[in-house]
Each structure stands twice: as C-alpha cells, then as structure tokens.
Design a protein around this motif. Structure first.
Motif, mmCIF file in Angstrom:
data_model
loop_
_atom_site.group_PDB
_atom_site.id
_atom_site.type_symbol
_atom_site.label_atom_id
_atom_site.label_comp_id
_atom_site.label_asym_id
_atom_site.label_seq_id
_atom_site.Cartn_x
_atom_site.Cartn_y
_atom_site.Cartn_z
ATOM 1 N N PHE A 198 -45.009 -40.653 -108.405
ATOM 2 C CA PHE A 198 -44.149 -40.511 -107.495
ATOM 3 C C PHE A 198 -45.020 -40.043 -106.404
ATOM 4 O O PHE A 198 -45.301 -40.549 -104.984
ATOM 5 C CB PHE A 198 -42.567 -39.705 -107.381
ATOM 6 N N SER B 52 -37.164 -46.935 -110.657
ATOM 7 C CA SER B 52 -37.768 -46.870 -109.994
ATOM 8 C C SER B 52 -38.855 -47.905 -109.564
ATOM 9 O O SER B 52 -39.106 -48.870 -110.714
ATOM 10 C CB SER B 52 -38.916 -45.972 -109.834
ATOM 11 N N ASP C 99 -39.496 -45.364 -105.002
ATOM 12 C CA ASP C 99 -38.666 -44.868 -104.843
ATOM 13 C C ASP C 99 -38.052 -45.211 -105.691
ATOM 14 O O ASP C 99 -38.308 -45.791 -106.782
ATOM 15 C CB ASP C 99 -38.250 -45.846 -103.621
ATOM 16 N N LEU C 100 -36.876 -44.480 -105.944
ATOM 17 C CA LEU C 100 -35.659 -43.804 -106.680
ATOM 18 C C LEU C 100 -33.916 -44.372 -106.820
ATOM 19 O O LEU C 100 -33.889 -44.026 -105.560
ATOM 20 C CB LEU C 100 -35.956 -42.266 -106.709
#
Length: 562
Positions: A68, A126, A136-137
């Motif tokens: 991330f 993701s 992103d998630l």
C-alpha cells in the motif's frame, strides 16, 4: 498488435545465484514456519458467534497482500467480521492494516489508515483503479461494501458514494480486471444470498440449532462495475450479461483469459448452485458458458458447494486451468483446459479427489512453493457448522490446511512433511500467497474465522531459483492486471497472469512469481499487455525482483534478500 523488444538485457543478480542452483533436489528441505507471534501481528478475527447462528458468522475472514505504501514490501490487510447481537463486539471489529517493517515484523497502522468499522466485513481486493500509482482497496461485507482510495500519504479515503460502487446486499469476494482493455480496471463483486438479521431462520441439525444451508435463502445477483476513467464506475451488470437468472450463491471469483483471445474472462464459484464461466465477447459483453465448457458442475453432474477458486496453468500447456474448493465428501474440483473452450474434470485422475475428500475448502491459490516450475495448490479448510461434532464423529469444525505438490500433473498432499505451518488446525477461510520477505519463495497467510491468523514463512523454497516480476502498465492499466507473462526457461514455457483478487475473500501478491528450479538464466520473458503491446526481455539472471514497464522493458532489478 505492436511488439516492443528489449534485446539481450542481462540484469546482474546476487552473487551466489549459481551456488543456489546446485543445491538439493527440488522441494527437498522446504518447511513452512509459523511466525505469527514473531511477526507482531496481534489481529484476532471477530465473527460474533451466537446461539442465533447468523449465517455470516461462519463465512467471514478475508486477507489481502498488497504494497500500500509502494516501498517494495508486501503489507497485509485483515478484514474483520462483527456481531449481529453484541453492539460492543460490532463496534470493535476493526479491519487491521499492517505495514511490513522489512525485518520479519509488521506494524499496525490502522489508526492512521482511514479504514473504518462499517458493518459485518467479509473480504477485499486491491488495484490502482485511478492509475495514480497507488493501490486502492475494495472491502466487501454482509451488509455493506466500501471503496477506499489510496491518498498516497499512507492513508485511504472512503469514496464509495462518489465512485458509485456501493452495495447493501451480502457481498463476498471481489476482483479487478480490465474487461474492455481500455487501460482502466473494472470491478466484479460476488454476492451471496438475500440475508438480513431480522430474517434469520431456525435450522435444526441433529439435536441443536446450526447454521443454515445457503439454499434456505434466495440468491442475489453479482455486480460488474465498469470503470469510467474519471474516478467513477457504472453498474453494467445487466447490459454486460453477467446478471443471471436464477442467481448463483456467489462466493469466489477470478479473472483469466481461458481461451487466449486477449480478453479477460470471469469464473465464479457458486455455493450449491452451478458455477459461472463468463466468456468475454468484447465490447463489455459476456456470455455465460459454464455448462457448455464443462465447469458448472461436479463430476457427477450436480452442483457443488463452490467456495474459493483460482486459475492457473498447472500442466504447462499454455492454457489456464480452473480449481474450485467445495464441501466435505464432494472433493475439491480441478478442471483441465483442453482448448477450444472445453474443460475436462481431472479431479480423480490428478489425485485431487483423494487428497481433498474429507475437507471443507475455502481459500485457495495456485502457487509454486518449491520453485520447481510447476504450480502447486495451497488450500484453506474448515467446516461451516461449528457444532458439527454433535452429529458426526468423523469430522471437526477445525481442520488441517493442505499443500498439494504438483508432480507432472499428479497432486499429493505434502503438508504433513512441511513443518509446523501445516500442522495447525483451525477453521480457515481466506488464504493469500506472496513473498513477504522478498527472499524468492512464496509465503502463505491464512485468515481464520473467529481466531488469530497464521503467517507461514517459506523456509527453503529459495534453495531453488526464481524470479519475481512487477508489471507497470502505460497504455494498459497501471498495475498491468490481465497481462500474460511467458517465461522460457530450461525447455519449458511458464505461463502466468497478473491477477487482482482470487481464491476466497482475498488477494495474492500482484507480482508474478516464476520458479526456475536449478536454472540460473531464463532465455526469454514475453509480456503480452492488455493493450496488445508485447515486451520481450532476453537472458535474465535468476534470483531477483524485476520491474518491467510497458513499452520500455526492464526499468529496475534488485537481488532477493538472502
């Protein structure tokens, strides 16, 4: 189709790669160590188990491996459940984000992540949906779904409403894939059954109440969101053809180009209803061909309790095969791709039936755990009924997980000889694989319902050689999701795809792992990008992480951590 060739690029790997190549017979000495305590991961899944037996209580527990913060090391997100009867437990069921400290430990950064408690969580996936360079998630739940945009500053912002991807019905697994090859990843969300706590049914089993069979409820249709390229999505479920009647009880999903036509197809594992195979006809249109292709049912012609699924080329013929986990006494199912849109059920002839018959399977992944160039199968098991012992003395709620070693297309369970990691008995749900320590072999993270997870470090897989490839798209989506990689090494051609979401409620390392056995140099790497561009790299040293950018070829390489 445009071809971009990089001639004779030879990246220098770590000194000693030749020595690594000469070590031990393939697979010998590999062990999986349980390093959960050492990792400083203190997460414990909350499923809110109650006498009322709310069905989501036994189905939750997702995990995602993703970088991330873009530091080159995998971080971990655990999706928490909640409670339908205890407000305190519900409020405390926080999803947890752990940042990789690069030393075998992880730091809980949830407090500053922007990821909040919101309903009863299930799973996640993701991808960089806005192509800004940061993953992103998307998080699913029994009563919500949320899209979190990575701000690039170590935190996420909830953009569900503005992006138009919310769902209030029970969502399970999700996956990203570029269905129209326009450079923007689209989103598929499986949805399970029409359930709400106020409609919870009483289902007796033997002398007690138990979790209901999903067919006690009506199935609900899955969702397909097309990425508009401006931060928003459009629900194209109906016009695309994925809106089926009757609906499936959708759980697992994976994108994969099974017919090698350059378009992303979709396979969905449905619980106790026929599985779906959506053939991509181009233009955002799909045709459901599960029955015609031979992947809708089990070997006996009946629907199975499909939970998790993955695609991978287990027999090295350049065609993606399909694996599905099912209920106890059904066996998990392996479909071999025969070409021309047809599959053969090889569950029994491959050895998968014998190994999986006594288990209830959930998360799964094709993974080359011993770097021998063959895709093996990792499987998370655990019964659905937590009081199953009241009526059956031949099974338990907590079960062993499986590691099925691939030996020329024949599978055998080698879990019992792989150390403490596969001696753990819990009721497992999601399973994700990835190289947590960047040492060249694949580690495994297992999420367990109502319990702590298991972080299983691969010790010894890197005695054999490998590569880890990170793809960066330019004309294609930023992550290169859907790219087809073909590595020529030692007389074999290894075929792998970049996938974002698979198995059950989770996602593996986006980087593509390629075992090379004793070979120290791969002759050729070909990457077919979703855009149609082809990059070719030649003469590649083993034992390193390569970053390949569409149209430029290799833009970076670093040796494994040894």
């Amino acid at each position: 189709m445009r071809t971009h060739t990089i001639a004779l690029i030879f990246i220098v790997a770590s000194a000693g790669s030749a020595a690594v190549a000469s070590v031990v017979q393939q697979g010998e000495g590999v062990r999986f160590s349980d390093i959960t305590a050492k990792s400083k991961i203190s997460f414990r899944h909350e499923n809110g188990a109650s006498p009322e037996k709310h069905l989501p209580e036994t189905m939750s527990g997702g995990v995602v491996l993703f970088d991330f913060d873009n530091d080159g090391w995998l971080d971990i997100l655990f999706v928490n459940g909640g409670s339908f009867v205890d407000t305190r437990k519900a409020a405390g069921a926080q999803h947890r984000l752990y940042r990789n400290n690069k030393d075998g430990t992880f730091a809980d950064v949830t407090a500053t992540s922007g990821i909040t408690v919101s309903g009863f969580g299930m799973g996640a996936c993701s991808a960089d949906y806005d192509n800004d360079g940061f993953p992103d998630l998307y998080i699913t739940g029994a009563d919500f779904s949320r899209l979190y945009r990575n701000t690039g500053k170590g935190s996420f912002a909830d953009v569900t409403s503005s992006a138009g991807v919310g769902s209030t019905l029970w969502s399970a697994s999700c996956a990203f894939g570029d269905i129209d090859n326009d450079g923007n990843v689209d989103l598929y969300v499986t949805r399970y059954v029409d359930y709400a706590p106020e409609r919870n049914k009483y289902c007796p089993l033997w002398t007690a109440r138990a979790y209901c069979h999903p067919n006690e409820y009506n199935g609900v249709p899955d969702l397909l969101f097309r990425n508009n390229g401006n931060g928003t999505f459009t629900d194209i479920s109906r016009e695309s053809g994925i809106l089926q009647r009757p609906s499936g009880n959708g759980l697992g999903v994976v994108f994969g180009d099974y017919d090698n036509d350059g378009r992303a197809d979709i396979y969905v594992a449905n619980d106790s209803t026929p599985n779906f195979l959506f053939h991509n006809k181009s233009g955002g249109k799909f045709e459901e061909v599960g029955f015609l292709a031979g992947v809708a049912m089990g070997h006996d012609g009946k629907p199975q309790a499909g939970m998790g699924t993955d695609m991978g080329d287990f027999d090295g013929d350049g065609l993606l095969d399909i694996f599905v986990t099912n209920l106890i006494m059904e066996t998990h199912t392996l479909y071999r791709n025969m070409g021309k849109g047809l599959f053969a059920d090889v569950t029994f002839t491959s050895g998968v039936a014998q190994a999986t018959l006594p288990y209830v399977g959930f998360g799964t992944a094709f993974v080359d755990y011993d770097n021998d160039m063959d895709l093996d199968l990792a499987i998370a098991n655990g019964h659905i009924i937590d009081n199953v012992h009241l009526g059956r003395d031949d099974t338990t709620y907590e079960q062993l997980n499986l590691l099925l070693q691939n030996d020329s297309g024949k599978f055998r369970n080698v879990g019992p000889i792989l150390g403490e990691g596969f001696a753990i008995m819990k009721s497992s749900r999601a399973l994700a694989v990835g190289d947590l320590d960047n040492d060249g072999d694949m580690d495994i993270v297992v999420a367990n319902v109502g319990q702590a997870p298991d972080i299983l470090r691969n010790d010894g897989g890197n005695r054999s050689n490998s590569l880890l490839i990170r793809t960066i798209g330019t004309r294609s989506n930023r992550d290169g999701i859907g790219a087809r990689l073909k590595l020529s090494v030692g007389g074999k051609i290894l075929t792998r795809d970049v996938k974002a979401g698979s198995g059950y409620l989770g996602q593996n390392d986006l980087r593509v792992h390629l075992g090379m056995a004793r070979r120290t140099v791969a002759e050729r790497l070909e990457i077919l990008w979703p855009s149609g561009m082809v990059d070719t790299v030649e003469n590649i040293n083993a034992n390193q992480i390569l970053t390949v950018q569409e149209g430029k070829g290799v833009i970076g390489g670093q040796p494994f951590e040894r």
